[in-house]
Design a protein around this motif. Structure first.
Motif, mmCIF file in Angstrom:
data_model
loop_
_atom_site.group_PDB
_atom_site.id
_atom_site.type_symbol
_atom_site.label_atom_id
_atom_site.label_comp_id
_atom_site.label_asym_id
_atom_site.label_seq_id
_atom_site.Cartn_x
_atom_site.Cartn_y
_atom_site.Cartn_z
ATOM 1 N N ARG A 206 0.873 -1.350 -0.123
ATOM 2 C CA ARG A 206 -0.019 0.154 -0.075
ATOM 3 C C ARG A 206 0.974 1.189 0.185
ATOM 4 N NH1 ARG A 206 -2.614 -4.034 1.070
ATOM 5 N NH2 ARG A 206 -5.041 -4.077 0.714
ATOM 6 N N ILE A 207 2.124 1.265 0.647
ATOM 7 C CA ILE A 207 2.786 2.403 0.688
ATOM 8 C C ILE A 207 3.425 2.406 -0.956
ATOM 9 C CG2 ILE A 207 5.134 3.062 1.235
ATOM 10 C CD1 ILE A 207 4.717 2.121 4.066
ATOM 11 N N THR A 208 3.763 1.383 -1.443
ATOM 12 C CA THR A 208 4.050 1.411 -3.009
ATOM 13 C C THR A 208 3.109 2.243 -3.967
ATOM 14 O OG1 THR A 208 5.856 -0.384 -2.611
ATOM 15 C CG2 THR A 208 4.985 0.207 -4.987
ATOM 16 N N ALA A 209 1.793 1.370 -3.610
ATOM 17 C CA ALA A 209 0.716 2.042 -4.707
ATOM 18 C C ALA A 209 0.444 3.525 -4.268
ATOM 19 C CB ALA A 209 -0.504 1.165 -4.087
ATOM 20 N N THR A 210 0.780 3.935 -2.841
ATOM 21 C CA THR A 210 0.493 5.504 -2.542
ATOM 22 C C THR A 210 1.451 6.309 -3.423
ATOM 23 O OG1 THR A 210 -0.261 4.749 -0.459
ATOM 24 C CG2 THR A 210 0.581 7.202 -0.681
ATOM 25 N N VAL A 211 2.891 5.775 -3.513
ATOM 26 C CA VAL A 211 3.802 6.345 -4.078
ATOM 27 C C VAL A 211 3.766 6.463 -5.481
ATOM 28 C CG1 VAL A 211 6.302 6.462 -4.581
ATOM 29 C CG2 VAL A 211 5.499 5.933 -2.243
ATOM 30 N N PHE A 212 3.284 5.438 -6.247
ATOM 31 C CA PHE A 212 2.798 5.475 -7.594
ATOM 32 C C PHE A 212 1.907 6.474 -7.780
ATOM 33 C CE2 PHE A 212 3.775 0.705 -8.344
ATOM 34 C CZ PHE A 212 5.053 0.657 -8.483
ATOM 35 N N SER A 213 0.855 6.751 -6.837
ATOM 36 C CA SER A 213 -0.155 7.768 -7.032
ATOM 37 C C SER A 213 0.242 8.965 -6.960
ATOM 38 C CB SER A 213 -1.410 7.248 -6.072
ATOM 39 O OG SER A 213 -1.795 6.104 -5.942
ATOM 40 N N VAL A 214 1.379 9.322 -6.159
ATOM 41 C CA VAL A 214 1.738 10.467 -5.587
ATOM 42 C C VAL A 214 2.545 10.892 -6.895
ATOM 43 C CG1 VAL A 214 3.479 11.876 -4.249
ATOM 44 C CG2 VAL A 214 1.476 10.523 -3.367
ATOM 45 N N VAL A 215 3.334 9.994 -7.836
ATOM 46 C CA VAL A 215 4.231 10.567 -8.733
ATOM 47 C C VAL A 215 3.595 10.376 -10.035
ATOM 48 C CG1 VAL A 215 6.533 9.805 -7.424
ATOM 49 C CG2 VAL A 215 5.352 8.569 -8.898
ATOM 50 N N GLY A 216 2.288 9.914 -10.049
ATOM 51 C CA GLY A 216 1.458 9.899 -11.287
ATOM 52 C C GLY A 216 0.323 10.435 -11.409
ATOM 53 N N ASN A 217 -0.695 10.043 -12.054
ATOM 54 C CA ASN A 217 -2.075 11.025 -11.766
ATOM 55 C C ASN A 217 -2.816 10.476 -10.624
ATOM 56 O OD1 ASN A 217 -4.944 11.518 -12.188
ATOM 57 N ND2 ASN A 217 -4.564 11.629 -14.760
ATOM 58 N N PHE A 218 -2.652 11.268 -9.551
ATOM 59 C CA PHE A 218 -3.013 10.782 -8.320
ATOM 60 C C PHE A 218 -4.601 10.349 -8.380
ATOM 61 C CE2 PHE A 218 -4.790 11.830 -4.138
ATOM 62 C CZ PHE A 218 -4.085 10.937 -3.260
ATOM 63 N N GLU A 219 -5.361 11.329 -8.847
ATOM 64 C CA GLU A 219 -7.049 10.946 -8.628
ATOM 65 C C GLU A 219 -7.297 9.989 -9.372
ATOM 66 O OE1 GLU A 219 -10.939 13.359 -9.886
ATOM 67 O OE2 GLU A 219 -9.176 14.452 -10.189
ATOM 68 N N ASP A 220 -6.750 9.516 -10.613
ATOM 69 C CA ASP A 220 -7.012 8.412 -11.146
ATOM 70 C C ASP A 220 -6.540 7.151 -10.713
ATOM 71 O OD1 ASP A 220 -8.519 9.691 -13.152
ATOM 72 O OD2 ASP A 220 -7.340 9.646 -14.696
ATOM 73 N N ALA A 221 -5.260 7.127 -9.942
ATOM 74 C CA ALA A 221 -4.682 6.097 -9.355
ATOM 75 C C ALA A 221 -5.460 5.765 -8.240
ATOM 76 C CB ALA A 221 -3.115 6.529 -8.946
#
Length: 308
Positions: A206-221
């Motif tokens: 979940r931390i990795t998924a959160t980082v993916f969201s932060v460095v990419g399209n947060f809302e869609d992620a």
């Protein structure tokens, strides 16, 4: 020490990627096979005992070795940290495979890309389209980045010395060797390995998924994470594929041609059809995620929370 050990291990992996035997921890895999042959009676109970035997002994053994080296000479403990962490990662090989497929697709060499994907993932993909190859490659890269880098780093920071990295790596090895088996002959022996890895990987995933969201399209992620992850058959990789697809703005999952048939899979992510541009975006996403993780470790080290 933690931050510097991590940086040195990452540099070492870039300069000298692990060989095939080291990537698969061949000696540990051999021990796991031997334990399974001797203890597997098809029951969950014996699978739990076998899992505890291997994971706990490996984790405690590494912690004791680190403590003894620290008492003898801290420099030796630092070297031990770097070497063990280096052996527990191995993402460089996956990134190399991903980049080779990316180049093949960009040059229009679909047959070569299909062959490279088969070597990397297993199975046969001679009927897969370029989009399917790109889609499967992106999914593999997202999951591999977590399991062979971010998940290892998380537990390396949490437990003393490199014992956390060893625990995560051995648990993943047993998940792949035992937990993914569904054949009747193996019985329920692999169930504890699957459940244990899912539990160990719950927070770092979940931390990795959160980082993916932060460095990419947060809302869609976040939307894909919340609405699509429950549909993915592999629970341990569901949020990684969903959040990664949303962060990249690409549709993942969906039916694919594999081993002479069509594998039906739910749609993950949002946006356009997968292609070579999204593969380049995946590499950029992973590098940004790594930089964010290193920055967080620097902050923790400055605050005195990390520094053994």
């Amino acid at each position: 020490m933690t931050l510097f050990a991590l940086i040195f291990a990452l540099l070492l992996e870039q300069l000298r990627p692990l060989g095939r035997g080291l990537r698969r921890l061949a000696p540990v895999a051999g021990v796991a096979d031997g334990v399974a042959q001797r203890l597997n009676d098809g029951t969950v109970g014996h699978g739990r005992i076998a899992w505890l035997l291997l994971v706990v002994l490996a984790t405690l053994g590494t912690a004791v070795a680190y403590w003894l080296l620290w008492e003898l000479q801290p420099a030796l403990a630092f070297i031990f940290n770097v070497v063990v962490l280096y052996l527990c990662m191995g993402f460089r090989h996956d990134l190399h495979s991903f980049n080779e497929i990316h180049v093949a697709l960009r040059l229009g060499e679909l047959a070569r890309a299909q062959s490279l994907l088969a070597d990397w993932r297993g199975g046969r993909y001679h009927e897969a389209s370029a989009s399917e190859v790109a889609r499967l490659s992106i999914e593999m890269a997202l999951v591999a980045a977590h399991r062979k880098l971010f998940g290892v780093v998380f537990w390396f920071v949490i437990l003393p010395g490199p014992s956390g990295a060893v625990m995560y790596r051995v648990a993943r090895l047993l998940f792949e060797a035992w937990g993914e088996r569904r054949d009747a002959e193996f019985g329920g022996f692999g169930v504890p390995a699957r459940r244990a890895f899912e539990a160990i990987d719950w927070l770092p995933g979940r931390i990795t998924a959160t980082v993916f969201s932060v460095v990419g399209n947060f809302e869609d992620a976040v939307y894909c994470w919340r609405s699509q992850a429950v549909l993915w058959p592999d629970r341990s990789s569901a949020i990684l594929v969903a959040s990664g697809g949303g962060a990249l703005g690409v549709r993942l999952g969906m039916p694919v041609h594999e081993s002479g048939g069509i594998v039906d899979r739910p749609e993950m992510g949002l946006g356009s059809e997968a292609g070579v541009d999204h593969m380049q975006g995946t590499v950029s996403l992973l590098w940004r995620a790594l930089l964010v993780c290193l920055f967080l470790l620097v902050l923790l080290a400055a605050a005195g929370w990390v520094g053994r």
